[in-house]
Design a protein around this motif. Structure first.
Motif, PDB file in Angstrom:
ATOM      1  N   VAL A 125       0.863  -1.173   0.000  1.00 23.55           N
ATOM      2  CA  VAL A 125       0.000   0.000   0.000  1.00 23.55           C
ATOM      3  C   VAL A 125       0.902   1.227   0.000  1.00 23.55           C
ATOM      4  CG1 VAL A 125      -1.744   1.281   1.270  1.00 23.55           C
ATOM      5  CG2 VAL A 125      -1.795  -1.216   1.247  1.00 23.55           C
ATOM      6  N   LEU A 127       1.088   5.289   0.385  1.00 21.42           N
ATOM      7  CA  LEU A 127       0.345   6.408   0.936  1.00 21.42           C
ATOM      8  C   LEU A 127       1.041   7.715   0.613  1.00 21.42           C
ATOM      9  CD1 LEU A 127      -0.575   5.035   4.480  1.00 21.42           C
ATOM     10  CD2 LEU A 127      -2.040   5.171   2.483  1.00 21.42           C
ATOM     11  N   SER A 128       0.238   8.723   0.391  1.00 27.85           N
ATOM     12  CA  SER A 128       0.730  10.080   0.154  1.00 27.85           C
ATOM     13  C   SER A 128      -0.127  11.002   0.999  1.00 27.85           C
ATOM     14  CB  SER A 128       0.603  10.418  -1.339  1.00 27.85           C
ATOM     15  OG  SER A 128       1.158  11.685  -1.581  1.00 27.85           O
ATOM     16  N   LYS A 129       0.266  12.248   1.110  1.00 23.33           N
ATOM     17  CA  LYS A 129      -0.532  13.215   1.854  1.00 23.33           C
ATOM     18  C   LYS A 129      -1.247  14.140   0.887  1.00 23.33           C
ATOM     19  CE  LYS A 129       1.877  13.313   6.193  1.00 23.33           C
ATOM     20  NZ  LYS A 129       2.383  14.127   7.272  1.00 23.33           N
ATOM     21  N   CYS A 130      -2.474  14.494   1.255  1.00 23.90           N
ATOM     22  CA  CYS A 130      -3.263  15.422   0.458  1.00 23.90           C
ATOM     23  C   CYS A 130      -2.560  16.781   0.462  1.00 23.90           C
ATOM     24  CB  CYS A 130      -4.672  15.550   1.028  1.00 23.90           C
ATOM     25  SG  CYS A 130      -5.694  16.775   0.185  1.00 23.90           S
ATOM     26  N   GLU A 135      -4.313  15.019   4.848  1.00 24.22           N
ATOM     27  CA  GLU A 135      -4.827  13.692   5.180  1.00 24.22           C
ATOM     28  C   GLU A 135      -4.151  12.647   4.287  1.00 24.22           C
ATOM     29  OE1 GLU A 135      -9.127  11.485   4.976  1.00 24.22           O
ATOM     30  OE2 GLU A 135      -9.078  13.623   5.478  1.00 24.22           O
ATOM     31  N   HIS A 136      -3.995  11.416   4.823  1.00 21.79           N
ATOM     32  CA  HIS A 136      -3.369  10.344   4.039  1.00 21.79           C
ATOM     33  C   HIS A 136      -4.274   9.914   2.905  1.00 21.79           C
ATOM     34  CE1 HIS A 136       0.320   9.569   6.176  1.00 21.79           C
ATOM     35  NE2 HIS A 136      -0.320   9.638   7.330  1.00 21.79           N
ATOM     36  N   VAL A 137      -3.667   9.725   1.724  1.00 24.29           N
ATOM     37  CA  VAL A 137      -4.374   9.309   0.525  1.00 24.29           C
ATOM     38  C   VAL A 137      -3.671   8.071  -0.021  1.00 24.29           C
ATOM     39  CG1 VAL A 137      -5.088   9.994  -1.790  1.00 24.29           C
ATOM     40  CG2 VAL A 137      -4.922  11.704   0.005  1.00 24.29           C
ATOM     41  N   ARG A 138      -4.452   7.087  -0.410  1.00 24.27           N
ATOM     42  CA  ARG A 138      -3.894   5.865  -0.998  1.00 24.27           C
ATOM     43  C   ARG A 138      -3.646   6.105  -2.479  1.00 24.27           C
ATOM     44  NH1 ARG A 138      -6.604   0.302   0.521  1.00 24.27           N
ATOM     45  NH2 ARG A 138      -4.743  -0.951   0.276  1.00 24.27           N
ATOM     46  N   THR A 145       3.585   8.938  -5.046  1.00 24.20           N
ATOM     47  CA  THR A 145       3.773   9.536  -3.723  1.00 24.20           C
ATOM     48  C   THR A 145       4.529  10.851  -3.819  1.00 24.20           C
ATOM     49  OG1 THR A 145       5.819   8.308  -3.327  1.00 24.20           O
ATOM     50  CG2 THR A 145       3.759   7.308  -2.554  1.00 24.20           C
ATOM     51  N   CYS A 151      -7.092  14.516  -1.748  1.00 22.41           N
ATOM     52  CA  CYS A 151      -8.043  13.510  -1.290  1.00 22.41           C
ATOM     53  C   CYS A 151      -9.379  13.759  -2.000  1.00 22.41           C
ATOM     54  CB  CYS A 151      -8.205  13.570   0.224  1.00 22.41           C
ATOM     55  SG  CYS A 151      -8.952  15.085   0.824  1.00 22.41           S
TER      56      CYS A 151
END
Length: 170
Positions: A125, A127-130, A135-138, A145, A151
């Motif tokens: 998985v 994850l990156s940040k909006c 907020e964490h975004v997949r 990333t 988001c």
């Protein structure tokens, strides 16, 4: 001569004739025993056996079904180590016998073709940040990333016409 996987660095391969003369060896074999590729054909494999009787047992073709042997081998510096030799006996039209061999030190990983295929059960998985709210975004790949990602909530607010295509088409 050895055609398939000749210079594969993971598997040490060599060919030797019935009198013990090394006919060819790949890079892994040369590194394992301290030869350079150009000089390998000038040596006898009997020099690589720690005990001279081991060559006699290996070269006798009485039991053709035996393909694996455990021997104590040594490199050119005299350091010895335990090896597993797998042989394939090839006889040409003239009746000359050639041994095609793979050799691995005991304790090394099993050869790739002899390993059972392992089923991969792990999933990755990313994850990156909006870029707006943090907020964490997949995301789908590792390269995503590094991109500016939004988001779903922030994307709907910033680009309502692109995010809600069904509502925009009506």
């Amino acid at each position: 001569m050895m055609a398939e996987n000749e210079n594969n660095l993971d598997i040490a391969r060599f060919e030797v004739n019935q009198s013990g003369r090394i006919l060819s060896g790949n890079k892994r074999f040369c590194r394992m025993f301290g030869f350079s590729e150009s000089e390998v054909v000038w040596h006898y494999i009997t020099d690589c056996y720690r005990y001279h009787g081991d060559w006699e047992m290996f070269s006798s073709c009485e039991n053709l079904s035996q393909t694996k042997f455990i021997f104590r081998m040594r490199n050119r510096k005299g350091r010895s180590f335990k090896c597993c030799l797998s042989r394939e006996i090839v006889q040409d039209a003239d009746g000359k016998i050639t041994f095609r061999n793979t050799v691995s030190r005991l304790g090394e990983p099993v050869l790739a073709k002899e390993q059972a295929p392992a089923e991969e059960t792990r999933s990755v998985v990313f994850l990156s940040k909006c870029a707006h709210c943090g907020e964490h975004v997949r995301v789908n790949t590792l390269t995503e990333t590094r991109m500016r990602v939004l988001c779903d909530n922030c994307a709907a607010k910033a680009y309502p016409e692109a995010f809600n295509l069904a509502a925009a088409q009506v």
